[in-house]
Design a protein around this motif. Structure first.
Motif, PDB file in Angstrom:
ATOM      1  N   GLN A   1      54.814 -34.549  64.685  1.00  0.00           N
ATOM      2  CA  GLN A   1      55.755 -33.442  64.850  1.00  0.00           C
ATOM      3  C   GLN A   1      56.861 -33.468  63.794  1.00  0.00           C
ATOM      4  N   SER A   2      57.424 -34.674  63.593  1.00  0.00           N
ATOM      5  CA  SER A   2      58.570 -34.734  62.687  1.00  0.00           C
ATOM      6  C   SER A   2      58.128 -34.495  61.241  1.00  0.00           C
ATOM      7  N   TYR A   3      56.903 -34.910  60.910  1.00  0.00           N
ATOM      8  CA  TYR A   3      56.410 -34.662  59.561  1.00  0.00           C
ATOM      9  C   TYR A   3      56.162 -33.171  59.348  1.00  0.00           C
ATOM     10  N   CYS A   4      55.660 -32.501  60.386  1.00  0.00           N
ATOM     11  CA  CYS A   4      55.445 -31.055  60.283  1.00  0.00           C
ATOM     12  C   CYS A   4      56.751 -30.315  60.040  1.00  0.00           C
ATOM     13  N   ARG A   5      57.793 -30.761  60.727  1.00  0.00           N
ATOM     14  CA  ARG A   5      59.089 -30.120  60.567  1.00  0.00           C
ATOM     15  C   ARG A   5      59.567 -30.284  59.126  1.00  0.00           C
ATOM     16  N   SER A   6      59.407 -31.514  58.646  1.00  0.00           N
ATOM     17  CA  SER A   6      59.842 -31.834  57.299  1.00  0.00           C
ATOM     18  C   SER A   6      59.056 -31.020  56.266  1.00  0.00           C
ATOM     19  N   LEU A   7      57.761 -30.933  56.498  1.00  0.00           N
ATOM     20  CA  LEU A   7      56.889 -30.224  55.574  1.00  0.00           C
ATOM     21  C   LEU A   7      57.186 -28.723  55.564  1.00  0.00           C
ATOM     22  N   THR A   8      57.450 -28.175  56.731  1.00  0.00           N
ATOM     23  CA  THR A   8      57.773 -26.758  56.816  1.00  0.00           C
ATOM     24  C   THR A   8      58.994 -26.444  55.966  1.00  0.00           C
ATOM     25  N   LEU A   9      59.999 -27.286  56.095  1.00  0.00           N
ATOM     26  CA  LEU A   9      61.221 -27.091  55.329  1.00  0.00           C
ATOM     27  C   LEU A   9      60.915 -27.139  53.822  1.00  0.00           C
ATOM     28  N   ARG A  10      60.022 -28.062  53.445  1.00  0.00           N
ATOM     29  CA  ARG A  10      59.688 -28.206  52.027  1.00  0.00           C
ATOM     30  C   ARG A  10      58.937 -26.972  51.524  1.00  0.00           C
ATOM     31  N   LEU A  11      58.014 -26.488  52.337  1.00  0.00           N
ATOM     32  CA  LEU A  11      57.213 -25.329  51.932  1.00  0.00           C
ATOM     33  C   LEU A  11      58.081 -24.095  51.772  1.00  0.00           C
ATOM     34  N   VAL A  12      59.058 -23.965  52.662  1.00  0.00           N
ATOM     35  CA  VAL A  12      59.950 -22.806  52.585  1.00  0.00           C
ATOM     36  C   VAL A  12      60.886 -22.948  51.380  1.00  0.00           C
ATOM     37  N   SER A  13      61.248 -24.190  51.061  1.00  0.00           N
ATOM     38  CA  SER A  13      62.220 -24.425  49.993  1.00  0.00           C
ATOM     39  C   SER A  13      61.689 -24.134  48.602  1.00  0.00           C
ATOM     40  N   SER A  14      60.390 -24.363  48.387  1.00  0.00           N
ATOM     41  CA  SER A  14      59.882 -24.166  47.028  1.00  0.00           C
ATOM     42  C   SER A  14      58.399 -23.828  47.025  1.00  0.00           C
ATOM     43  N   ASP A  15      58.005 -23.008  46.067  1.00  0.00           N
ATOM     44  CA  ASP A  15      56.605 -22.578  45.980  1.00  0.00           C
ATOM     45  C   ASP A  15      55.684 -23.690  45.494  1.00  0.00           C
ATOM     46  N   ASP A  16      56.244 -24.622  44.712  1.00  0.00           N
ATOM     47  CA  ASP A  16      55.410 -25.703  44.194  1.00  0.00           C
ATOM     48  C   ASP A  16      54.887 -26.598  45.308  1.00  0.00           C
ATOM     49  N   ALA A  17      55.645 -26.659  46.394  1.00  0.00           N
ATOM     50  CA  ALA A  17      55.234 -27.527  47.496  1.00  0.00           C
ATOM     51  C   ALA A  17      53.886 -27.082  48.055  1.00  0.00           C
ATOM     52  N   LEU A  18      53.704 -25.781  48.184  1.00  0.00           N
ATOM     53  CA  LEU A  18      52.449 -25.276  48.759  1.00  0.00           C
ATOM     54  C   LEU A  18      51.268 -25.645  47.861  1.00  0.00           C
ATOM     55  N   LYS A  19      51.463 -25.481  46.548  1.00  0.00           N
ATOM     56  CA  LYS A  19      50.394 -25.808  45.603  1.00  0.00           C
ATOM     57  C   LYS A  19      49.977 -27.258  45.763  1.00  0.00           C
ATOM     58  N   TYR A  20      50.941 -28.126  45.944  1.00  0.00           N
ATOM     59  CA  TYR A  20      50.613 -29.543  46.034  1.00  0.00           C
ATOM     60  C   TYR A  20      50.024 -29.917  47.396  1.00  0.00           C
ATOM     61  N   TYR A  21      50.663 -29.473  48.461  1.00  0.00           N
ATOM     62  CA  TYR A  21      50.229 -29.941  49.780  1.00  0.00           C
ATOM     63  C   TYR A  21      48.915 -29.309  50.244  1.00  0.00           C
ATOM     64  N   ALA A  22      48.581 -28.145  49.706  1.00  0.00           N
ATOM     65  CA  ALA A  22      47.355 -27.478  50.144  1.00  0.00           C
ATOM     66  C   ALA A  22      46.106 -28.291  49.779  1.00  0.00           C
ATOM     67  N   ARG A  23      46.220 -29.181  48.765  1.00  0.00           N
ATOM     68  CA  ARG A  23      45.058 -29.964  48.334  1.00  0.00           C
ATOM     69  C   ARG A  23      44.497 -30.800  49.480  1.00  0.00           C
TER      70      ARG A  23
END
Ligand SMILES: Nc1nc2c(ncn2[C@@H]2O[C@H](COP(=O)(O)OP(=O)(O)OP(=O)(O)O)[C@@H](O)[C@H]2O)c(=O)[nH]1
Ligand SMILES: [Mg+2]
Lengths: 74, 711
Positions: free
Chosen positions: B212-234
């Motif tokens: 749960q806590s990692y999802c929260r953290s990740l959501t914040l990262r994805l919203v903060s920057s577009d590069d995050a999605l490119k990296y985490y989607a792998r």
């Protein structure tokens, strides 16, 4: 608007805005440069560019083109 | 059986992570007793390294990783570390415990990565390294306060002096034995913000195995920057629909904008807010921050005029030293080798075996071993430079210059490392953010004169460059050497400009952001250890590669043994297999002023450049029927063409050979590493063709023009 690029060696200022929102700027924010952060201009390289600044107690170098997009006050 | 031998039954995997240049590898070396490379600039470690220590019946596997500033990688070395921390597979199995190595004198920025890592949900220990620096800078770090605020064990260290390492070992085994803690939340997200993030957060919780806590953290990262999605989607398999995540992000950003909340890099803003707050209570300034010797030093080293002058002086000084001081130990090795040769000759009956041992093995391998002192001198100086923090300043000073070639200051350190050897140099291009810049740097790195060229340079310069000095300061020999290095640099610069135009590739916007570490006193102990490692590699290479080639060459140069040699067809060696082959390619290299002996050397030195020296040594020793070893320099000077009676090599053919060695691609290991780092054969092949044609043309010009005008 005064920018980081306009500072003189030894001058201190507070970041108040960014003119750019690209990945490179995001990187600088992760390194701790954001609105409200105090930065000190240390010096510029022998050829005038890049520059060295002190931010959150460590030294960082960045190009003047980048510094021009960082607005400062004070 | 030895009763004290521990039979390890448990094993534990511990990852060392942290910002670049915080001392992770120093901690790694202290924990494992290994000698991985340490240096005072960001980006020394660019690949995963493993080692271990045992504690009772537990084997603790330690993984040293490249440094990174955040879980949003910018370059390949960041990505290697980040992948290990965030791959879902790694999350489950690979790493049991994370030790975050932080620089205590610069905690603020170091804690940014820590707060991100805490959200992953693994057990974490904060290793507060460089406590000595914190004290020196007048900072007082309250360890108990940090432990309370972060909810994790905090261990103060001075890795350079191996202080606190036992505490760290203990903390690792103790924490590993405890049930996983639930870290408290290390970020203050306003309620309105959290509300908006919820839909994506729920979506990720449902469709991944993340906590749960990692999802929260990740959501914040994805919203903060577009590069995050490119990296985490792998890392998301079928279960997560990337399009849907994108839509969520889009909606959330819209909603936040309506609430007048700035979402751009909100993660950084929120985390630093939290960090500033807790550090206010846990770190206090007790003394004045004194502008130490570093600041004064820096003024001179990066001075507009003095800076570049010092840079050139340092390198000229290094070459002068290599010539002046290495001669003495070189003489010792030389006479030692001669003694071994004489001893062997007197103990082995004359014949084929004696020739193989004396003319082949001892002469060949010995001729290369003689250069060990020079190579160690070079590594000593480069090691000292790397450990002081000067390299990062060179990158800083050179950025403006590099821009002209489409590169940035980031390429400077890989290129400087290539003076030792192109392989680590090419590896360290992993720190370059932009792929095109990285590729160009890889392609020009072999133009930097590496240590394997030193034996060839020194042999040829020693034989053909007149003795004497320029104004009594620098010898012609050192000056020639400096010129060869500069020629390599010039070729690299022009090639970079050419490649920038040639290679069509969507290059990102060039940028240069680099941390400048404080100057540090270089550690002689570490430099010595690095030199020892180097010496070991050099000697073992001489014992394997050079030995093998020498033996093969001896056979090719000794057979067929025509009993009835006809002097009209040349010496026995000219009629051997090697000689015939050399003669075959001679027409091709004749225009460069090279004869068949050099031709053989050019072919064998594709295994390693210094093999040229052992090849010539073997050939001259075989040619010389005498039992004592020949002096290679003297043999080169004395060598005459039997038909014309003129010297085989002139100053111009010597210079052409030197130029050829500066420019040609002659190293198999480099080709292999370029293949690996660029993941295709296209670039290594281009490199071979380009460099070798350039070398051929340049040597041709030097020999022909020189001979025509001054011959
Ligand atoms: N003063 C001081 N210096 C240290 C300490 N630990 C390491 N160093 C120095 O810090 C520099 C960086 O050390 P490394 O171990 O290479 O750091 P790293 O984190 O592995 O660096 P990267 O691999 O580049 O990310 C070296 O010059 C070390 O000698 C310490 O406790 N005190
Ligand atoms: Mg390291």
């Amino acid at each position: 608007m005064k920018t980081l690029n306009d500072l003189k060696p030894g001058e201190k200022a507070t970041i108040c805005g960014f003119a750019d929102r690209d990945a490179d700027m995001a990187y600088l924010m992760e390194l701790g440069m954001m609105e409200g952060t105090t930065v000190t201009f240390v010096k510029s390289a022998p050829l005038g560019d890049p520059i060295e600044i002190d931010v959150r107690g460590y030294h960082l170098s960045l190009r003047r083109s980048r510094a021009r997009a960082i607005q400062v006050a004070g | 059986m030895n009763p004290t031998a521990s039979t390890a039954t448990h094993s534990l995997s511990v990852a060392l992570v942290g910002n670049p240049n915080t001392g992770k590898t120093s901690v790694f070396n202290s924990l494992t007793g290994l000698h991985q490379k340490v240096g005072n600039y960001p980006g020394v470690t660019v690949e995963k390294k493993t080692g271990l220590f045992t504690d009772g019946d537990t084997t603790v596997n330690i993984i040293d990783l490249p440094g990174l500033y955040s879980l949003l990688p910018k370059s390949l070395d960041d990505k290697i570390a980040c992948d290990i921390l965030t791959d879902s597979q790694a999350l489950e199995t690979a790493v049991d415990l994370i030790v975050l190595v932080a620089d205590a004198s610069n905690l603020n920025r170091n804690l940014y990565l820590l707060t991100q890592i805490l959200d992953i949900g693994k057990p974490v220990i904060l290793a507060l390294n460089m406590m000595d620096m914190a004290v020196k800078n007048g900072l007082s770090v309250d360890v108990a306060c940090l432990e309370a605020a972060l909810g994790i064990p905090v261990v103060p260290l001075v890795a350079k002096k191996e202080k606190g390492i036992d505490d760290l070992k203990r903390a690792i085994t103790v924490l590993a034995g405890q049930p996983a803690l639930n870290h408290s939340h290390h970020i203050d997200v306003p309620e309105a913000f959290t509300q908006s993030l919820k839909p994506l957060c729920d979506y990720l919780t449902e469709h991944t195995d993340y906590t749960q806590s990692y999802c929260r953290s990740l959501t914040l990262r994805l919203v903060s920057s577009d590069d995050a999605l490119k990296y985490y989607a792998r890392d998301w398999q079928q279960r997560v629909d990337v399009q849907q995540v994108k839509q969520h992000v889009h909606h959330i950003r819209k909603e936040l904008e309506e609430k007048e909340i700035n979402w751009h890099m909100a993660e950084a803003r929120l985390r630093y807010q939290w960090i500033d707050r807790i550090l206010k209570s846990c770190v206090s300034r007790t003394g004045e921050l004194k502008a130490g010797i570093g600041a004064h030093l820096d003024k001179i080293l990066t001075h507009p005029v003095a800076g570049p002058v010092i840079f050139v002086t340092i390198f000229a000084g290094i070459f002068q030293t290599i010539f002046a001081f290495a001669e003495i130990p070189m003489g010792w090795i030389e006479s030692g080798m001669n003694m071994i040769g004489v001893w062997a000759a007197s103990h082995i009956a004359p014949g084929l075996l004696q020739s193989l041992i004396v003319d082949g093995v001892i002469a060949g391998v010995g001729s290369v071993l003689v250069f060990l002192p020079q190579i160690l001198f070079l590594f000593f100086f480069l090691g000292i430079l790397e450990d002081t923090g000067y390299m990062a300043r060179v990158a800083f000073m050179m950025d403006r210059v590099m821009r002209g070639a489409g590169l940035s200051g980031r390429s400077v350190i890989p290129l400087l490392s290539s003076f030792a050897c192109a392989i680590p140099g090419i590896m360290s291009t992993r720190t370059i953010h932009d792929w095109k810049e990285r590729l160009i740097t890889i392609l020009i790195a072999p133009f930097m004169s590496c240590s394997a060229r030193l034996p060839v340079y020194i042999l040829i310069i020693g034989a053909f460059i007149p003795t004497g000095t320029v104004m009594g300061i620098i010898s012609y020999s050192a000056l020639t050497m400096l010129t060869l290095y500069l020629l390599g640099i010039l070729a690299a610069a022009l090639s970079a400009i050419l490649f920038k135009k040639w290679i069509k590739m969507p290059g990102g916007k060039s940028s240069f952001v680099m941390e400048l570490p404080p100057y540090r006193r270089p550690s002689i102990k570490w430099t010595m250890l690095q030199m020892y490692e180097r010496a070991r590699i050099f000697v073992s290479d001489a014992g394997r590669i050079i030995l093998a080639i020498t033996i093969v060459l001896w056979f090719l140069a000794s057979f067929p043994r025509t009993e009835q040699i006809s002097p009209s067809q040349g010496t026995p060696i000219e009629q051997s297999y090697a000689g015939q082959f050399g003669k075959l390619i001679e027409p091709l290299i004749k225009p460069l002023g090279f004869d068949w002996k050099i031709g053989i050397g050019l072919i064998t030195s594709f295994a390693a450049r210094e093999v040229m020296v052992s090849t010539l040594a073997t050939i001259y020793n075989l040619e010389d029927a005498d039992e004592t070893a020949v002096d290679l320099r003297a043999a080169l000077i004395k060598d005459t063409d039997p038909r014309t009676g003129l010297p085989t090599y002139t100053l111009w053919s010597a210079l052409a050979l030197l130029v050829y060695y500066v420019l040609a691609m002659q190293c198999m290991a480099t080709v292999a590493i370029v293949r690996r780092e660029t993941n295709s054969w296209r670039w290594p092949l281009l490199m071979i063709v380009y460099m070798t044609s350039l070398a051929y043309l340049a040597s041709f010009a030097v020999y022909q023009v020189g001979t025509y005008l001054w011959g």
